[in-house]
Design a protein around this motif. Sequence first.
Motif, PDB file in Angstrom:
ATOM      1  N   GLU A  79       0.835  -1.196   0.000  1.00 42.08           N
ATOM      2  CA  GLU A  79       0.000   0.000   0.000  1.00 42.08           C
ATOM      3  C   GLU A  79       0.869   1.245   0.000  1.00 42.08           C
ATOM      4  O   GLU A  79       1.831   1.355   0.762  1.00 42.08           O
ATOM      5  N   VAL A  80       0.549   2.185  -0.865  1.00 43.00           N
ATOM      6  CA  VAL A  80       1.254   3.457  -0.937  1.00 43.00           C
ATOM      7  C   VAL A  80       0.271   4.564  -0.615  1.00 43.00           C
ATOM      8  O   VAL A  80      -0.779   4.665  -1.243  1.00 43.00           O
ATOM      9  N   ARG A  81       0.606   5.381   0.362  1.00 39.43           N
ATOM     10  CA  ARG A  81      -0.246   6.504   0.749  1.00 39.43           C
ATOM     11  C   ARG A  81       0.403   7.792   0.265  1.00 39.43           C
ATOM     12  O   ARG A  81       1.634   7.932   0.328  1.00 39.43           O
ATOM     13  N   THR A  82      -0.388   8.719  -0.221  1.00 36.85           N
ATOM     14  CA  THR A  82       0.146   9.998  -0.675  1.00 36.85           C
ATOM     15  C   THR A  82      -0.488  11.135   0.106  1.00 36.85           C
ATOM     16  O   THR A  82      -1.652  11.070   0.493  1.00 36.85           O
ATOM     17  N   THR A  83       0.312  12.165   0.331  1.00 39.33           N
ATOM     18  CA  THR A  83      -0.172  13.384   0.957  1.00 39.33           C
ATOM     19  C   THR A  83       0.327  14.563   0.137  1.00 39.33           C
ATOM     20  O   THR A  83       1.327  14.467  -0.574  1.00 39.33           O
ATOM     21  N   GLY A  84      -0.370  15.690   0.234  1.00 37.18           N
ATOM     22  CA  GLY A  84       0.010  16.855  -0.549  1.00 37.18           C
ATOM     23  C   GLY A  84      -0.558  16.777  -1.950  1.00 37.18           C
ATOM     24  O   GLY A  84      -1.173  15.784  -2.347  1.00 37.18           O
ATOM     25  N   THR A  85      -0.305  17.815  -2.734  1.00 32.47           N
ATOM     26  CA  THR A  85      -0.810  17.877  -4.101  1.00 32.47           C
ATOM     27  C   THR A  85       0.258  18.446  -5.027  1.00 32.47           C
ATOM     28  O   THR A  85       1.211  19.099  -4.578  1.00 32.47           O
ATOM     29  N   GLY A  86       0.062  18.197  -6.308  1.00 29.82           N
ATOM     30  CA  GLY A  86       0.933  18.799  -7.318  1.00 29.82           C
ATOM     31  C   GLY A  86       2.398  18.461  -7.130  1.00 29.82           C
ATOM     32  O   GLY A  86       2.781  17.318  -6.870  1.00 29.82           O
ATOM     33  N   TRP A  87       3.215  19.481  -7.232  1.00 25.65           N
ATOM     34  CA  TRP A  87       4.669  19.315  -7.168  1.00 25.65           C
ATOM     35  C   TRP A  87       5.152  18.807  -5.818  1.00 25.65           C
ATOM     36  O   TRP A  87       6.245  18.251  -5.724  1.00 25.65           O
ATOM     37  N   THR A  88       4.381  19.027  -4.769  1.00 22.76           N
ATOM     38  CA  THR A  88       4.839  18.672  -3.426  1.00 22.76           C
ATOM     39  C   THR A  88       4.117  17.437  -2.874  1.00 22.76           C
ATOM     40  O   THR A  88       3.950  17.286  -1.676  1.00 22.76           O
ATOM     41  N   THR A  89       3.683  16.558  -3.764  1.00 20.52           N
ATOM     42  CA  THR A  89       3.090  15.294  -3.329  1.00 20.52           C
ATOM     43  C   THR A  89       4.168  14.413  -2.704  1.00 20.52           C
ATOM     44  O   THR A  89       5.282  14.304  -3.226  1.00 20.52           O
ATOM     45  N   VAL A  90       3.828  13.786  -1.582  1.00 20.23           N
ATOM     46  CA  VAL A  90       4.749  12.883  -0.888  1.00 20.23           C
ATOM     47  C   VAL A  90       4.124  11.493  -0.849  1.00 20.23           C
ATOM     48  O   VAL A  90       2.945  11.341  -0.511  1.00 20.23           O
ATOM     49  N   ALA A  91       4.898  10.486  -1.207  1.00 16.47           N
ATOM     50  CA  ALA A  91       4.442   9.094  -1.162  1.00 16.47           C
ATOM     51  C   ALA A  91       5.055   8.411   0.051  1.00 16.47           C
ATOM     52  O   ALA A  91       6.255   8.555   0.324  1.00 16.47           O
ATOM     53  N   ILE A 145      14.114   6.970   5.002  1.00 15.98           N
ATOM     54  CA  ILE A 145      13.881   5.570   5.319  1.00 15.98           C
ATOM     55  C   ILE A 145      13.837   5.456   6.840  1.00 15.98           C
ATOM     56  O   ILE A 145      14.872   5.547   7.517  1.00 15.98           O
ATOM     57  N   ALA A 146      12.630   5.319   7.374  1.00 15.10           N
ATOM     58  CA  ALA A 146      12.458   5.274   8.824  1.00 15.10           C
ATOM     59  C   ALA A 146      12.855   3.918   9.373  1.00 15.10           C
ATOM     60  O   ALA A 146      12.749   2.894   8.688  1.00 15.10           O
ATOM     61  N   ASP A 147      13.305   3.917  10.634  1.00 15.04           N
ATOM     62  CA  ASP A 147      13.722   2.668  11.264  1.00 15.04           C
ATOM     63  C   ASP A 147      12.569   1.684  11.414  1.00 15.04           C
ATOM     64  O   ASP A 147      12.798   0.473  11.522  1.00 15.04           O
ATOM     65  N   ASP A 148      11.332   2.189  11.442  1.00 14.24           N
ATOM     66  CA  ASP A 148      10.179   1.298  11.615  1.00 14.24           C
ATOM     67  C   ASP A 148       9.704   0.680  10.300  1.00 14.24           C
ATOM     68  O   ASP A 148       8.669   0.014  10.259  1.00 14.24           O
ATOM     69  N   GLY A 149      10.455   0.920   9.200  1.00 14.64           N
ATOM     70  CA  GLY A 149      10.130   0.283   7.934  1.00 14.64           C
ATOM     71  C   GLY A 149       9.367   1.139   6.959  1.00 14.64           C
ATOM     72  O   GLY A 149       9.091   0.708   5.838  1.00 14.64           O
ATOM     73  N   ARG A 150       9.036   2.371   7.330  1.00 13.70           N
ATOM     74  CA  ARG A 150       8.329   3.251   6.403  1.00 13.70           C
ATOM     75  C   ARG A 150       9.316   4.044   5.551  1.00 13.70           C
ATOM     76  O   ARG A 150      10.422   4.352   5.987  1.00 13.70           O
ATOM     77  N   ILE A 151       8.875   4.370   4.344  1.00 11.96           N
ATOM     78  CA  ILE A 151       9.656   5.211   3.433  1.00 11.96           C
ATOM     79  C   ILE A 151       8.783   6.365   2.978  1.00 11.96           C
ATOM     80  O   ILE A 151       7.634   6.166   2.585  1.00 11.96           O
ATOM     81  N   ALA A 152       9.313   7.567   3.044  1.00 13.64           N
ATOM     82  CA  ALA A 152       8.629   8.751   2.519  1.00 13.64           C
ATOM     83  C   ALA A 152       9.512   9.359   1.440  1.00 13.64           C
ATOM     84  O   ALA A 152      10.708   9.567   1.656  1.00 13.64           O
ATOM     85  N   ALA A 153       8.930   9.625   0.286  1.00 13.45           N
ATOM     86  CA  ALA A 153       9.708  10.156  -0.839  1.00 13.45           C
ATOM     87  C   ALA A 153       8.924  11.233  -1.559  1.00 13.45           C
ATOM     88  O   ALA A 153       7.700  11.169  -1.671  1.00 13.45           O
TER      89      ALA A 153
END
Length: 206
Positions: A129-141, A183-191
């Motif tokens: 599952e991939v969650r996204t926040t933000g819009t346009g140029w500043t979208t974060v996955a 790359i969070a220690d709990d296994g999450r990645i935000a890019a």
Amino acid sequence: ERRPSAAPMAPDEAVTRLLEKLQPTTDVTTSGTGYVAGRPVYQLILTPKDADSLVGQVRVSVDATEFIPRGFRVVADSGEDAVSVSASSVDFSRPAAAVFEFSPPPGVEVKELTAPDKPSHEPAKSSDEVRTTGTGWTTVAVAEFDQTKADQATRTLLESLPEVSGSWGKGRLLSTSLVNVVIADDGRIAAGSVVPERLYTALAKR
């Protein structure tokens, strides 16, 4: 012969729709003329409105007479070119019909296939599952990453990255001119193509 009902009916309509979608997040301007591969071009400039974007500008060189894109530049917020692609030569003459002729080699059976009447628009299925926040140029996955399955080279790379922390936890930060990744220690990645603070905010939204 058949196309989706939502498809633009004319070039000006297509451009209008594009500008309407870009307007909330992007300043669209033009800047004089230039030359690419010896031909005059106009500069179309797309500038993200959100200052947290790592993209400073996107510059598209459009042929002044044929109106075809001839060059493409992505300028990072540092002012340096992050991506730069342009034509070195161009020929608008019509290719000979023989260019498109195909003669199968001896012994090969040729079957003509017809395209399906209705293309499939089903989204690709993914177990992650991939969650996204933000819009346009500043979208974060934000996605999950099983670090236990990483090979030694990947673990060595992660350990070489600078440590970062916050209310979201701890992890490592990978930075490039156009993309930042936590790359969070709990296994999450935000890019995303954003400043690290936007990634930390996304991780804090569990």
